[in-house]
Write a protein that holds these residues in place. Structure first.
Motif, PDB file in Angstrom:
ATOM      1  N   VAL A 167      19.076  42.521   6.270  1.00 17.95           N
ATOM      2  CA  VAL A 167      18.881  42.537   4.815  1.00 17.95           C
ATOM      3  C   VAL A 167      20.207  42.808   4.111  1.00 17.95           C
ATOM      4  O   VAL A 167      20.557  42.134   3.137  1.00 17.95           O
ATOM      5  N   ASN A 168      20.976  43.767   4.609  1.00 21.10           N
ATOM      6  CA  ASN A 168      22.275  44.078   4.003  1.00 21.10           C
ATOM      7  C   ASN A 168      23.232  42.894   4.095  1.00 21.10           C
ATOM      8  O   ASN A 168      23.969  42.596   3.144  1.00 21.10           O
ATOM      9  N   SER A 169      23.230  42.203   5.231  1.00 21.34           N
ATOM     10  CA  SER A 169      24.098  41.034   5.400  1.00 21.34           C
ATOM     11  C   SER A 169      23.698  39.929   4.434  1.00 21.34           C
ATOM     12  O   SER A 169      24.555  39.280   3.825  1.00 21.34           O
ATOM     13  N   LEU A 170      22.399  39.713   4.276  1.00 27.11           N
ATOM     14  CA  LEU A 170      21.926  38.699   3.332  1.00 27.11           C
ATOM     15  C   LEU A 170      22.303  39.060   1.896  1.00 27.11           C
ATOM     16  O   LEU A 170      22.697  38.201   1.106  1.00 27.11           O
ATOM     17  N   GLN A 171      22.197  40.354   1.571  1.00 26.81           N
ATOM     18  CA  GLN A 171      22.592  40.796   0.233  1.00 26.81           C
ATOM     19  C   GLN A 171      24.085  40.592   0.010  1.00 26.81           C
ATOM     20  O   GLN A 171      24.512  40.181  -1.074  1.00 26.81           O
ATOM     21  N   GLU A 172      24.882  40.841   1.023  1.00 29.83           N
ATOM     22  CA  GLU A 172      26.332  40.648   0.920  1.00 29.83           C
ATOM     23  C   GLU A 172      26.672  39.173   0.706  1.00 29.83           C
ATOM     24  O   GLU A 172      27.528  38.831  -0.108  1.00 29.83           O
ATOM     25  N   VAL A 173      25.996  38.308   1.428  1.00 32.07           N
ATOM     26  CA  VAL A 173      26.200  36.868   1.246  1.00 32.07           C
ATOM     27  C   VAL A 173      25.793  36.472  -0.167  1.00 32.07           C
ATOM     28  O   VAL A 173      26.503  35.709  -0.845  1.00 32.07           O
ATOM     29  N   ASP A 174      24.682  36.995  -0.641  1.00 34.24           N
ATOM     30  CA  ASP A 174      24.224  36.685  -1.997  1.00 34.24           C
ATOM     31  C   ASP A 174      25.226  37.186  -3.041  1.00 34.24           C
ATOM     32  O   ASP A 174      25.495  36.491  -4.024  1.00 34.24           O
ATOM     33  N   ARG A 175      25.790  38.368  -2.847  1.00 33.02           N
ATOM     34  CA  ARG A 175      26.770  38.910  -3.802  1.00 33.02           C
ATOM     35  C   ARG A 175      28.053  38.074  -3.824  1.00 33.02           C
ATOM     36  O   ARG A 175      28.717  37.990  -4.845  1.00 33.02           O
ATOM     37  N   SER A 176      28.377  37.468  -2.712  1.00 26.81           N
ATOM     38  CA  SER A 176      29.632  36.707  -2.644  1.00 26.81           C
ATOM     39  C   SER A 176      29.510  35.303  -3.216  1.00 26.81           C
ATOM     40  O   SER A 176      30.513  34.594  -3.332  1.00 26.81           O
ATOM     41  N   LYS A 177      28.317  34.884  -3.612  1.00 26.04           N
ATOM     42  CA  LYS A 177      28.145  33.515  -4.092  1.00 26.04           C
ATOM     43  C   LYS A 177      28.968  33.221  -5.346  1.00 26.04           C
ATOM     44  O   LYS A 177      29.371  32.086  -5.563  1.00 26.04           O
ATOM     45  N   GLY A 178      29.254  34.232  -6.141  1.00 24.38           N
ATOM     46  CA  GLY A 178      30.061  34.025  -7.349  1.00 24.38           C
ATOM     47  C   GLY A 178      31.475  33.583  -7.041  1.00 24.38           C
ATOM     48  O   GLY A 178      32.115  32.891  -7.842  1.00 24.38           O
ATOM     49  N   ALA A 179      31.993  33.950  -5.878  1.00 23.78           N
ATOM     50  CA  ALA A 179      33.360  33.575  -5.504  1.00 23.78           C
ATOM     51  C   ALA A 179      33.452  32.111  -5.082  1.00 23.78           C
ATOM     52  O   ALA A 179      34.550  31.597  -4.879  1.00 23.78           O
ATOM     53  N   PHE A 180      32.310  31.431  -4.986  1.00 25.20           N
ATOM     54  CA  PHE A 180      32.300  30.046  -4.514  1.00 25.20           C
ATOM     55  C   PHE A 180      31.759  29.078  -5.559  1.00 25.20           C
ATOM     56  O   PHE A 180      31.331  27.974  -5.217  1.00 25.20           O
ATOM     57  N   GLN A 181      31.811  29.477  -6.827  1.00 22.34           N
ATOM     58  CA  GLN A 181      31.318  28.612  -7.901  1.00 22.34           C
ATOM     59  C   GLN A 181      32.122  27.312  -7.995  1.00 22.34           C
ATOM     60  O   GLN A 181      31.599  26.289  -8.405  1.00 22.34           O
ATOM     61  N   ASP A 182      33.396  27.369  -7.625  1.00 24.77           N
ATOM     62  CA  ASP A 182      34.266  26.202  -7.751  1.00 24.77           C
ATOM     63  C   ASP A 182      34.221  25.288  -6.522  1.00 24.77           C
ATOM     64  O   ASP A 182      34.886  24.261  -6.478  1.00 24.77           O
ATOM     65  N   VAL A 183      33.423  25.642  -5.547  1.00 28.10           N
ATOM     66  CA  VAL A 183      33.345  24.857  -4.310  1.00 28.10           C
ATOM     67  C   VAL A 183      32.161  23.907  -4.397  1.00 28.10           C
ATOM     68  O   VAL A 183      31.050  24.315  -4.713  1.00 28.10           O
ATOM     69  N   SER A 184      32.435  22.638  -4.139  1.00 30.11           N
ATOM     70  CA  SER A 184      31.331  21.676  -4.095  1.00 30.11           C
ATOM     71  C   SER A 184      31.325  21.023  -2.718  1.00 30.11           C
ATOM     72  O   SER A 184      32.372  20.671  -2.173  1.00 30.11           O
ATOM     73  N   VAL A 185      30.147  20.897  -2.190  1.00 36.56           N
ATOM     74  CA  VAL A 185      29.975  20.299  -0.865  1.00 36.56           C
ATOM     75  C   VAL A 185      29.259  18.967  -1.067  1.00 36.56           C
ATOM     76  O   VAL A 185      28.185  18.928  -1.672  1.00 36.56           O
ATOM     77  N   PRO A 186      29.851  17.881  -0.585  1.00 33.72           N
ATOM     78  CA  PRO A 186      29.179  16.580  -0.734  1.00 33.72           C
ATOM     79  C   PRO A 186      27.819  16.584  -0.053  1.00 33.72           C
ATOM     80  O   PRO A 186      27.646  17.184   1.010  1.00 33.72           O
TER      81      PRO A 186
END
Length: 134
Positions: free
Chosen positions: A47-66
């Motif tokens: 759960v903590n790892s999933l929360q950490e991944v969720d918190r880091s999503k803001g740092a990847f707003q500029d990344v687009s994956v085809p």
């Protein structure tokens, strides 16, 4: 935080999450009642790892994956081979287009020869007009 650091951090978080899930699967498949506390700790870690991944999503707003990369992953193919396959397809298409260009050049040359023989006045007019355009 530079681009490489944020990806490294995300990669570390995902690896930790995967490892926790792997260990949890082992614990669940061979569950012993005395291991309940360890299982609970692993679940909290997940759960903590999933929360950490969720918190880091803001740092990847500029990344687009085809979308094609996501389809590639859904098919079970290694996404690191995506670029290689894409280049191979581009090279094959390039060869195909080169072949078509050569055929059109041959056609143009043959057509020009026949036109100059059959309709010399029209062909001379065409050549002069074409020279004037360039």
């Amino acid at each position: 935080m530079n681009s490489e650091d944020r990806f490294s951090k995300l990669e570390g978080n995902l690896e930790e999450l995967i490892e926790n899930i792997r260990q949890t699967c082992i614990m669940v498949s061979d569950f012993q009642p005395q291991g309940q506390n360890n299982l609970n700790q692993k679940m909290h870690s997940i759960v903590n790892s999933l929360q950490e991944v969720d918190r880091s999503k803001g740092a990847f707003q500029d990344v687009s994956v085809p979308v094609s990369v996501l389809r590639y992953i859904d098919q079970g193919t290694n996404p690191q081979l995506y670029s290689k396959d894409l280049m191979q397809k581009a090279l094959a298409k390039n060869e195909e287009v080169r072949g078509k260009i050569e055929v059109y050049k041959k056609f143009y040359n043959t057509f020009s020869e026949e036109m100059s023989k059959t309709f010399p006045e029209v062909f001379d007019f065409y050549v002069k007009t074409r020279q004037a355009e360039t």
